[in-house]
Write a protein that holds these residues in place. Structure first.
Motif, short mmCIF file in Angstrom:
data_model
loop_
_atom_site.label_atom_id
_atom_site.label_comp_id
_atom_site.label_asym_id
_atom_site.label_seq_id
_atom_site.Cartn_x
_atom_site.Cartn_y
_atom_site.Cartn_z
N ILE A 258 0.87 -1.17 0.00
CA ILE A 258 0.00 0.00 0.00
C ILE A 258 0.91 1.22 0.00
O ILE A 258 1.75 1.38 0.89
CB ILE A 258 -0.93 0.02 1.23
N LYS A 259 0.76 2.06 -1.02
CA LYS A 259 1.57 3.27 -1.12
C LYS A 259 0.82 4.44 -0.50
O LYS A 259 -0.37 4.65 -0.79
CB LYS A 259 1.93 3.55 -2.58
N LEU A 260 1.52 5.17 0.36
CA LEU A 260 0.90 6.25 1.12
C LEU A 260 1.64 7.56 0.93
O LEU A 260 2.81 7.59 0.55
CB LEU A 260 0.90 5.90 2.61
N VAL A 261 0.93 8.64 1.23
CA VAL A 261 1.52 9.96 1.30
C VAL A 261 1.13 10.57 2.65
O VAL A 261 -0.06 10.62 2.99
CB VAL A 261 1.02 10.87 0.16
N ILE A 262 2.11 10.96 3.44
CA ILE A 262 1.83 11.56 4.74
C ILE A 262 1.34 12.98 4.54
O ILE A 262 2.02 13.83 3.96
CB ILE A 262 3.07 11.53 5.64
N VAL A 263 0.13 13.24 5.03
CA VAL A 263 -0.51 14.55 4.87
C VAL A 263 -0.23 15.44 6.07
O VAL A 263 0.05 16.64 5.94
CB VAL A 263 -2.03 14.38 4.68
N GLU A 264 -0.29 14.85 7.25
CA GLU A 264 -0.11 15.62 8.48
C GLU A 264 0.41 14.71 9.58
O GLU A 264 0.07 13.53 9.64
CB GLU A 264 -1.43 16.26 8.91
N ALA A 265 1.24 15.25 10.45
CA ALA A 265 1.78 14.50 11.58
C ALA A 265 1.45 15.24 12.87
O ALA A 265 1.46 16.48 12.92
CB ALA A 265 3.29 14.33 11.44
N PHE A 266 1.13 14.47 13.91
CA PHE A 266 0.77 15.04 15.21
C PHE A 266 1.87 14.76 16.22
O PHE A 266 2.66 13.83 16.08
CB PHE A 266 -0.56 14.45 15.69
N ASP A 267 1.91 15.57 17.26
CA ASP A 267 2.97 15.44 18.25
C ASP A 267 2.77 14.26 19.19
O ASP A 267 3.72 13.71 19.72
CB ASP A 267 3.09 16.72 19.09
N GLU A 268 1.51 13.87 19.41
CA GLU A 268 1.26 12.82 20.40
C GLU A 268 1.56 11.42 19.87
O GLU A 268 1.49 11.16 18.66
CB GLU A 268 -0.20 12.88 20.89
N ILE A 269 1.89 10.54 20.82
CA ILE A 269 2.09 9.13 20.50
C ILE A 269 0.73 8.44 20.46
O ILE A 269 -0.12 8.67 21.32
CB ILE A 269 3.00 8.47 21.54
N ALA A 270 0.52 7.61 19.47
CA ALA A 270 -0.76 6.93 19.30
C ALA A 270 -1.00 5.91 20.41
O ALA A 270 -0.08 5.22 20.84
CB ALA A 270 -0.81 6.24 17.94
N LYS A 271 -2.24 5.80 20.86
CA LYS A 271 -2.62 4.80 21.86
C LYS A 271 -2.96 3.49 21.16
O LYS A 271 -3.30 3.49 19.97
CB LYS A 271 -3.81 5.30 22.67
N PRO A 272 -2.89 2.35 21.87
CA PRO A 272 -3.27 1.07 21.24
C PRO A 272 -4.69 1.12 20.69
O PRO A 272 -5.61 1.57 21.37
CB PRO A 272 -3.15 0.06 22.39
N ALA A 273 -4.85 0.70 19.46
CA ALA A 273 -6.17 0.70 18.82
C ALA A 273 -6.97 -0.52 19.26
O ALA A 273 -6.40 -1.56 19.60
CB ALA A 273 -6.00 0.69 17.31
N PRO A 274 -8.31 -0.43 19.29
CA PRO A 274 -9.13 -1.60 19.60
C PRO A 274 -8.85 -2.73 18.61
O PRO A 274 -8.59 -2.48 17.42
CB PRO A 274 -10.56 -1.08 19.44
N LEU A 275 -8.88 -3.97 19.10
CA LEU A 275 -8.58 -5.11 18.25
C LEU A 275 -9.84 -5.57 17.52
O LEU A 275 -10.92 -5.62 18.10
CB LEU A 275 -8.03 -6.27 19.09
N THR A 276 -9.68 -5.92 16.25
CA THR A 276 -10.76 -6.50 15.45
C THR A 276 -10.38 -7.93 15.12
O THR A 276 -9.32 -8.18 14.53
CB THR A 276 -10.98 -5.70 14.15
N TYR A 277 -11.23 -8.88 15.50
CA TYR A 277 -10.95 -10.29 15.24
C TYR A 277 -11.67 -10.73 13.97
O TYR A 277 -12.83 -10.36 13.73
CB TYR A 277 -11.41 -11.16 16.42
N TYR A 278 -11.00 -11.55 13.18
CA TYR A 278 -11.55 -11.99 11.91
C TYR A 278 -11.88 -13.48 11.92
O TYR A 278 -12.07 -14.07 10.86
CB TYR A 278 -10.56 -11.69 10.78
#
Length: 304
Positions: A258-278
């Motif tokens: 997946i090719k991405l382009v970074i649009v904006e960056a934030f100062d905070e560290i990301a928190k753990p995201a909720p898990l999705t089970y498949y």
């Protein structure tokens, strides 16, 4: 009987109005739970049962305490947390008050004999995160019995520490990856979907949030989901763990890219995201992460 991680089955937490009720629970061999109020100087655990106070003697606090394979810190750390136990008997304290003598070790031994020893590689069970170390996540797999998820089995997307994926006290599902006589090793990533299942949530032209997971000379790897990351062009002033907004430039299943382009960056560290089970089954024999026909094949064979 199914054995749950401590604190998960609220039906086991009871307050008793009389000693006779508690004696009946002892006769029936009921498994009970209560929060630990105190760990005394001898490392005995004290709990409130309503009609009486209960004490779990140090040697009855956990399987392995008696032979030293489990350290006393495992008891100290249980203060203000739920523990399971059965009633062994009663005695009087120095003030002539009735005390219930309890055993957590007996429940853990039952859990191993009746439940954990019967698990086979590929079985999926409930667990609770108890402690996070740099090398992996310790989990309660039933009645306070601990096992480990190595850090590389937490997700396909690489992380520097398990606290980037999980939080202590979190209820999760895990799959048994390896069974040894004295140790069970579990994995999480096989339950979080393959590349195609995760990539279906993203399409070219969309702008979404992500987390910087790796910064290389040739680009920046951005996690879109625990089992999915894309590559953005190099950019200055970024740091690992940073939350970013990215534009999805293209999705290429044949190359799992997946090719991405970074649009904006934030100062905070990301928190753990909720898990999705498949997966909703209780067992899996084989898991293939890579799409059919992709140049690189990534899979887990639980039958080996």
């Amino acid at each position: 009987m199914k054995f749950y991680p401590e604190g998960k089955n609220q039906e086991l937490s009871k307050q008793f109005d009389s000693v006779d009720e508690l004696k009946e629970a002892m006769i029936q061999g009921e498994v009970l739970e209560s929060k630990v109020l105190l760990c005394d100087r001898e490392h005995n655990l004290h709990v409130d049962l309503g009609a009486v106070r209960g004490i779990i003697p140090r040697v009855e606090g956990a399987v392995g305490i008696d032979d030293g394979s489990v350290r006393d810190i495992a008891l100290i750390s249980k203060v203000n947390k739920s523990v399971c136990f059965t009633v062994m008997g009663f005695q009087r304290d120095i003030y002539d008050n009735n005390l219930a003598i309890l055993s957590r070790r007996a429940v853990q031994q039952r859990c191993m004999n009746e439940y954990l020893n019967h698990l086979v590689v590929g079985d999926i069970i409930d667990a609770r995160v108890t402690h996070l170390e740099k090398f992996g996540a310790f989990i309660d797999i039933g009645a306070g019995v601990n096992a480990l998820i190595p850090i590389d089995m937490l997700s396909v997307s690489r992380i520097g520490h398990p606290n980037e994926r999980l939080t202590e006290g979190q209820n999760i599902k895990v799959v048994l990856r390896k069974k040894e006589p004295s140790k069970l090793t579990f994995s999480l990533k096989e339950l979080l979907g393959n590349w195609e299942e995760n990539a279906q949530a993203f399409a070219s032209g969309e702008t979404v949030t992500g987390v910087v997971r790796s910064i290389e000379d040739y680009g920046v790897f951005v996690e879109l989901a625990p089992n999915l990351a894309g590559l953005a062009e190099p950019q200055e002033n970024l740091f690992v763990g940073q939350q970013v907004v990215v534009y999805v430039k293209s999705v290429i299943p044949a190359k799992m890219k997946i090719k991405l382009v970074i649009v904006e960056a934030f100062d905070e560290i990301a928190k753990p995201a909720p898990l999705t089970y498949y997966i909703n089954d209780n067992h899996m024999d084989f898991w293939q992460y890579s799409p059919d026909g992709s140049q690189k094949q990534i899979y887990t064979d639980f039958s080996v």
